[in-house]
Design an enzyme around this catalytic site. Structure first.
Site, PDB file in Angstrom:
ATOM      1  N   ASP A 224      47.861  53.159  -7.518  1.00 51.70           N
ATOM      2  CA  ASP A 224      49.082  54.306  -8.548  1.00 51.70           C
ATOM      3  C   ASP A 224      49.779  53.028  -9.658  1.00 51.70           C
ATOM      4  OD1 ASP A 224      50.759  56.083  -8.448  1.00 51.70           O
ATOM      5  OD2 ASP A 224      52.830  54.651  -7.498  1.00 51.70           O
TER       6      ASP A 224
ATOM      7  N   SER B  53      65.208  52.935  -7.803  1.00 51.34           N
ATOM      8  CA  SER B  53      66.262  53.780  -6.408  1.00 51.34           C
ATOM      9  C   SER B  53      64.765  55.086  -7.005  1.00 51.34           C
ATOM     10  CB  SER B  53      67.206  54.529  -6.633  1.00 51.34           C
ATOM     11  OG  SER B  53      67.601  55.090  -5.830  1.00 51.34           O
TER      12      SER B  53
END
Length: 546
Positions: A285, A130
């Site tokens: 990233d 999450s």
């Protein structure tokens, strides 16, 4: 006037900043100047404090997931933030409570237009991971393939827009009232965040990025990219192949699995340079949370929301810069910066060369294990800024990625020599860009267009020569500067002609008046009997000269 709701949120942010010892940021504003002395009554003012950058990171973590994401994104803008803050913000990690699995199920069904039971043979309501933007659930397709479903958080768009509007309000206030904040260019920082986070909200865009990267590494030997299932992918839902691997920063597990750590570190460097120079499309990233490793040492990448690209010119200049550094040719580095337009054309190459040498020479005296190529580039950008270097966002993103790669490589294999690993790759790439083979490759690439245009060349040449023979060939040049010069010359010529004409008319007028009344030439007052022809000539001359 700030709305009441925004005012309360601003007050909450101010409280969090003060609690983390960042009261100087709050009290810098004119609004709070009369009560600055209250800082001495605050329990947060006294006692030892962590470094400024650490306090800022902790404050963002306390403010919530959107501010964490804000810190993650702006950490890529080394041109906008001080170095200590940018490096500390790299440590931010999304730690967000998951939203209920039933909500995720409802979002999937609405996006795909069918019940989850019809779409998938199995669906796990408990999320695997999450984050601030989305969360991931495990599922199984009806053909038995294991997949993961990435679902954008419900209502996150409104939350993000509300917080971005608030950040813009704070940034404008900071720019207006705080000299210290003004140096950090807060409005530009928020603009960068606004653009990037809205890109990340579009999972179709991320899926397209993943598909291109997968094609670039189709053999899967260096980097494996999970397959995207387009039939199940929408703007807020994305379904990809489920991958299994060891998180790249779990070094003990990697060693226990028999992974060769030196090879793993060198492969990481090769993957980076392959993406940048061969493919001109790189994962920007690449923190440890987005990289896994198989037991055979193959890297697996996930999360493709932020990708970087370079122009062909940037690729070439970057490669030449790196090779010039490898050979300690600082003058060539300075010349390349000027040629590429990264620094102004009027920069003195000798001065820039001396500044680059000052930064570069100390690192050659250090052991390989103590040399950080990423930090070296960081210092180079600092020096270039003194010479009014125009910061290239794509290069800053590249440098941030290189810092991540180098840090990761050193974690896996502390003796990793990034310089030695990268140099052969750079030399090979440069040899492919220049010379006969490169020329033939470019000709081959442009041959379809040439084959279409070449048949017209003889006819065009014939028309050109015919016009030259017949005197009908004219060469036209469009230049704003030339037009200004022509205009000035025409204006000057007109004034000269008018001056001559006016002077002649004045002389003729005076002579005409003198003929009618010679006393006027002795400076007698004008009288009503002045000759009309002489007066008319004088008035005409005055109008021409005026």
């Amino acid at each position: 006037m700030i709305p009441v709701g925004e005012s309360l949120r601003v007050a909450h942010i101010a409280w969090v900043l003060m609690r983390h010892g960042l009261d100087d940021i709050v009290l810098e504003a004119h609004l709070f100047r009369p009560i600055r002395f209250f800082r001495f009554l605050s329990p947060f003012y006294w006692g030892p404090k962590p470094p400024r950058a650490v306090r800022i990171r902790r404050a963002l973590e306390d403010l919530g997931p959107i501010y964490v994401k804000f810190g993650q994104i702006v950490s890529t803008r080394r041109d906008l933030l001080p170095d200590d803050i940018a490096l500390e913000l790299n440590k931010l990690r999304d730690q967000v409570p998951p939203f209920p699995g039933e909500q995720a199920r409802a979002i999937i069904e609405k996006a795909l237009g069918r019940p989850v039971g019809d779409l998938f043979a199995a669906f796990d309501s408990q999320p695997l991971a999450s984050a601030s933007i989305a969360q991931v659930h495990a599922a199984t397709l009806h053909n038995g393939r294991k997949v993961v479903i990435k679902v954008v958080r419900p209502g996150i768009e409104k939350t993000i827009q509300r917080d971005i509007d608030l950040l813009f309000t704070i940034a404008r206030l900071a720019r207006k009232y705080s000299r210290q904040a003004r140096r950090l260019r807060p409005v530009e920082v928020v603009e960068e965040y606004d653009k990037t986070i809205h890109d990340e909200l579009d999972l179709m865009r991320e899926a397209a990025n993943a598909a291109l990267l997968r094609r670039n590494f189709a053999d899967g030997k260096l980097l494996y990219v999970p397959e995207t299932y387009w039939d199940y992918t929408r703007e807020n839902v994305m379904v990809q192949e489920r991958i299994y691997g060891i998180p790249v920063d779990h070094v003990d597990e990697l060693r226990a699995a028999g992974v060769d750590m030196r090879t793993l570190g060198e492969r990481g460097v090769e993957i980076f340079f392959t993406q940048v120079f061969r493919d001109n499309f790189f994962h920007a990233d690449m923190h440890p949370g987005n990289i896994f490793v198989r037991a055979d040492g193959t890297y697996i990448g996930v999360d493709f929301g932020i990708m970087g690209t370079l122009t062909a010119a940037d690729q070439r200049y970057l490669a030449e810069n790196l090779l010039a550094f490898f050979h300690r040719d600082y003058r060539r580095v300075a010349e390349l910066h000027v040629e590429s337009g990264w620094v102004p054309r009027d920069t003195r190459v000798e001065d820039f060369e001396a500044a680059i040498r000052t930064v570069s020479e100390p690192i050659w005296e250090k052991p390989i294990s103590e040399i950080s190529f990423g930090h070296f580039l960081l210092r180079l950008f600092q020096v270039a800024r003194r010479f009014n270097m125009e910061i290239q966002p794509q290069l800053v993103l590249l440098q941030k990625t290189l810092l991540n790669i180098e840090g990761l490589g050193r974690t896996l294999y502390p003796e990793l020599d990034l310089w030695t690993t990268a140099k052969p790759f750079m030399e090979r790439w440069m040899s492919e860009q220049v010379g006969p083979k490169a020329f033939l490759r470019r000709v081959s690439a442009s041959f379809p267009q040439l084959s279409e245009d070449l048949p017209e060349v003889p006819l065009l040449m014939h028309r050109l020569l015919r016009q030259a023979v017949d005197g009908g060939l004219k060469v036209e040049s469009q230049s704003a500067q030339l037009e200004e010069v022509r205009h000035a010359i025409r204006g000057s010529s007109r004034l000269t002609r008018l001056g001559i004409a006016g002077g002649t008319l004045i002389l003729a007028g005076v002579l005409a008046i003198g003929i009618l009344d010679p006393a006027l030439l002795g400076f007698s007052p004008l009288w009503p009997g002045i000759g009309a022809s002489g007066l008319g000539l004088l008035l005409l001359a005055w109008s021409l000269l005026g």
